[in-house]
Design a protein around this motif. Structure first.
Motif, PDB file in Angstrom:
ATOM      1  N   ASN A  21     -27.416   5.145 -19.887  1.00 43.34           N
ATOM      2  CA  ASN A  21     -28.504   4.499 -19.170  1.00 43.34           C
ATOM      3  C   ASN A  21     -29.428   3.683 -20.071  1.00 43.34           C
ATOM      4  O   ASN A  21     -30.533   3.353 -19.686  1.00 43.34           O
ATOM      5  N   ILE A  22     -28.960   3.349 -21.301  1.00 41.99           N
ATOM      6  CA  ILE A  22     -29.807   2.535 -22.154  1.00 41.99           C
ATOM      7  C   ILE A  22     -29.223   1.141 -22.319  1.00 41.99           C
ATOM      8  O   ILE A  22     -28.031   0.991 -22.396  1.00 41.99           O
ATOM      9  N   SER A  23     -30.138   0.162 -22.365  1.00 36.61           N
ATOM     10  CA  SER A  23     -29.687  -1.191 -22.652  1.00 36.61           C
ATOM     11  C   SER A  23     -29.195  -1.244 -24.083  1.00 36.61           C
ATOM     12  O   SER A  23     -29.695  -0.551 -24.963  1.00 36.61           O
ATOM     13  N   MET A  24     -28.176  -2.099 -24.336  1.00 33.86           N
ATOM     14  CA  MET A  24     -27.556  -2.122 -25.651  1.00 33.86           C
ATOM     15  C   MET A  24     -27.468  -3.539 -26.196  1.00 33.86           C
ATOM     16  O   MET A  24     -27.283  -4.492 -25.464  1.00 33.86           O
ATOM     17  N   ASN A  25     -27.634  -3.650 -27.495  1.00 35.40           N
ATOM     18  CA  ASN A  25     -27.317  -4.887 -28.197  1.00 35.40           C
ATOM     19  C   ASN A  25     -26.215  -4.556 -29.186  1.00 35.40           C
ATOM     20  O   ASN A  25     -25.662  -3.473 -29.160  1.00 35.40           O
ATOM     21  N   ASP A  26     -25.885  -5.504 -30.061  1.00 32.47           N
ATOM     22  CA  ASP A  26     -24.782  -5.263 -30.979  1.00 32.47           C
ATOM     23  C   ASP A  26     -25.024  -4.042 -31.862  1.00 32.47           C
ATOM     24  O   ASP A  26     -24.118  -3.272 -32.145  1.00 32.47           O
ATOM     25  N   ASP A  27     -26.272  -3.839 -32.342  1.00 35.46           N
ATOM     26  CA  ASP A  27     -26.573  -2.694 -33.188  1.00 35.46           C
ATOM     27  C   ASP A  27     -26.333  -1.392 -32.432  1.00 35.46           C
ATOM     28  O   ASP A  27     -25.811  -0.429 -32.985  1.00 35.46           O
ATOM     29  N   LYS A  28     -26.704  -1.361 -31.164  1.00 36.67           N
ATOM     30  CA  LYS A  28     -26.502  -0.149 -30.377  1.00 36.67           C
ATOM     31  C   LYS A  28     -25.032   0.043 -30.022  1.00 36.67           C
ATOM     32  O   LYS A  28     -24.583   1.166 -29.796  1.00 36.67           O
ATOM     33  N   LYS A  93     -15.605  -2.382 -24.813  1.00 38.01           N
ATOM     34  CA  LYS A  93     -16.770  -2.898 -25.524  1.00 38.01           C
ATOM     35  C   LYS A  93     -17.762  -3.457 -24.516  1.00 38.01           C
ATOM     36  O   LYS A  93     -17.410  -4.269 -23.664  1.00 38.01           O
ATOM     37  N   LEU A  94     -19.018  -3.022 -24.635  1.00 39.69           N
ATOM     38  CA  LEU A  94     -20.023  -3.381 -23.641  1.00 39.69           C
ATOM     39  C   LEU A  94     -20.496  -4.823 -23.754  1.00 39.69           C
ATOM     40  O   LEU A  94     -20.709  -5.486 -22.750  1.00 39.69           O
ATOM     41  N   GLY A  95     -20.703  -5.316 -24.963  1.00 42.61           N
ATOM     42  CA  GLY A  95     -21.247  -6.655 -25.131  1.00 42.61           C
ATOM     43  C   GLY A  95     -22.763  -6.649 -25.113  1.00 42.61           C
ATOM     44  O   GLY A  95     -23.407  -5.607 -25.249  1.00 42.61           O
ATOM     45  N   LYS A 116     -17.477  -9.108 -17.121  1.00 46.40           N
ATOM     46  CA  LYS A 116     -17.843  -8.698 -18.475  1.00 46.40           C
ATOM     47  C   LYS A 116     -19.093  -9.447 -18.916  1.00 46.40           C
ATOM     48  O   LYS A 116     -19.453 -10.478 -18.346  1.00 46.40           O
ATOM     49  N   LEU A 117     -19.725  -8.927 -19.961  1.00 45.71           N
ATOM     50  CA  LEU A 117     -20.896  -9.548 -20.553  1.00 45.71           C
ATOM     51  C   LEU A 117     -20.484 -10.333 -21.795  1.00 45.71           C
ATOM     52  O   LEU A 117     -19.401 -10.110 -22.342  1.00 45.71           O
ATOM     53  N   PRO A 118     -21.326 -11.237 -22.254  1.00 46.93           N
ATOM     54  CA  PRO A 118     -21.005 -11.979 -23.485  1.00 46.93           C
ATOM     55  C   PRO A 118     -20.724 -11.018 -24.645  1.00 46.93           C
ATOM     56  O   PRO A 118     -21.495 -10.094 -24.897  1.00 46.93           O
ATOM     57  N   GLY A 119     -19.601 -11.231 -25.298  1.00 44.41           N
ATOM     58  CA  GLY A 119     -19.233 -10.381 -26.423  1.00 44.41           C
ATOM     59  C   GLY A 119     -18.610  -9.061 -26.023  1.00 44.41           C
ATOM     60  O   GLY A 119     -18.254  -8.248 -26.888  1.00 44.41           O
ATOM     61  N   GLY A 120     -18.453  -8.834 -24.718  1.00 40.97           N
ATOM     62  CA  GLY A 120     -17.888  -7.578 -24.244  1.00 40.97           C
ATOM     63  C   GLY A 120     -16.505  -7.754 -23.658  1.00 40.97           C
ATOM     64  O   GLY A 120     -15.894  -8.817 -23.763  1.00 40.97           O
ATOM     65  N   GLU A 121     -16.007  -6.694 -23.043  1.00 40.92           N
ATOM     66  CA  GLU A 121     -14.670  -6.699 -22.445  1.00 40.92           C
ATOM     67  C   GLU A 121     -14.745  -6.358 -20.964  1.00 40.92           C
ATOM     68  O   GLU A 121     -15.554  -5.535 -20.542  1.00 40.92           O
TER      69      GLU A 121
END
Length: 212
Positions: A21-28, A93-95, A116-121
């Motif tokens: 339930n947390i928003s994610m960026n590449d670091d996360k 991968k979430l993206g 999918k989201l940018p950078g995700g699958e």
């Protein structure tokens, strides 16, 4: 010649590593890949490795995520073998999830396997790569008993290649094989599915109840 593959979802992770339930960026995303088993998860993984079904395993394969490797470790030790790491067994991968709610993202992917989201699958992309991994495993492990440790979404994508798919009242994916429900939309950690193959063809799929 029959090949038996045990598809295994990793064991329980630490509460702080629960990223649903947390928003994610590449670091996360990287933090997700490094999420590790809880003390309880370690105990469950060790206990699972000792069940009758997971004895006399010839080969162990795992994604490169920390929690999958920690789970696979017990099976490899119990059967005196090594872990073969294959990143095609990794979780979807979430993206870049900046600005999108995690639950909404999940609903969109379940509704549309190409979303999918940018950078995700997308789920279809995840399905394609994990099927490719499975084909390679079946080619190299013909006639063997194999344990494959992966993740909830990735394994859902793989099992959907052989099962009839639907959705429950919560909108979660349910899967059935030979008129028997093997995934009801709610996954335990760990979870085990026994898939029997003749060459590349599926002969049978069963859910292994670890509580029996």
């Amino acid at each position: 010649m029959e090949t038996v593959v045990y598809l295994i979802r990793h064991s329980e992770i630490t509460p702080k590593s629960n990223i649903k339930n947390i928003s994610m960026n590449d670091d996360k995303q990287i933090a997700n890949e490094k999420a590790f088993l809880s003390v309880s998860g370690e105990k469950k993984a060790e206990a699972m490795s000792k069940i009758d079904e997971l004895q006399n395993i010839d080969a162990v394969y795992s994604s490169n995520y920390e929690r999958a490797l920690q789970t696979a470790k017990y099976i490899a030790q119990e059967n005196n073998t090594i872990i073969n790491i294959d990143d095609r067994l990794n979780e979807r991968k979430l993206g870049d999830m900046a600005g999108i709610d995690g639950n909404e993202f999940h609903r969109m992917q379940v509704k549309d396997f190409d979303y999918k989201l940018p950078g995700g699958e997308s789920l279809n992309e995840t399905k394609k790569r994990i099927i490719e991994s499975m084909k390679n495993i079946l080619m190299f492990e013909t006639g063997n008993r194999v344990a494959v440790v992966s993740h909830c979404t990735a394994l859902t994508c793989l099992l959907s290649a052989w099962c009839e798919a639907g959705r429950n009242y919560d909108g979660e994916i349910i899967l059935s094989y030979d008129d028997e429900t093997i995934v009801d939309g709610h996954w335990s950690a760990p979870a085990v599915f026994k898939v029997t193959f003749d060459g590349m063809n599926v002969l049978d799929i069963k859910y292994i109840n670890l509580n029996e």
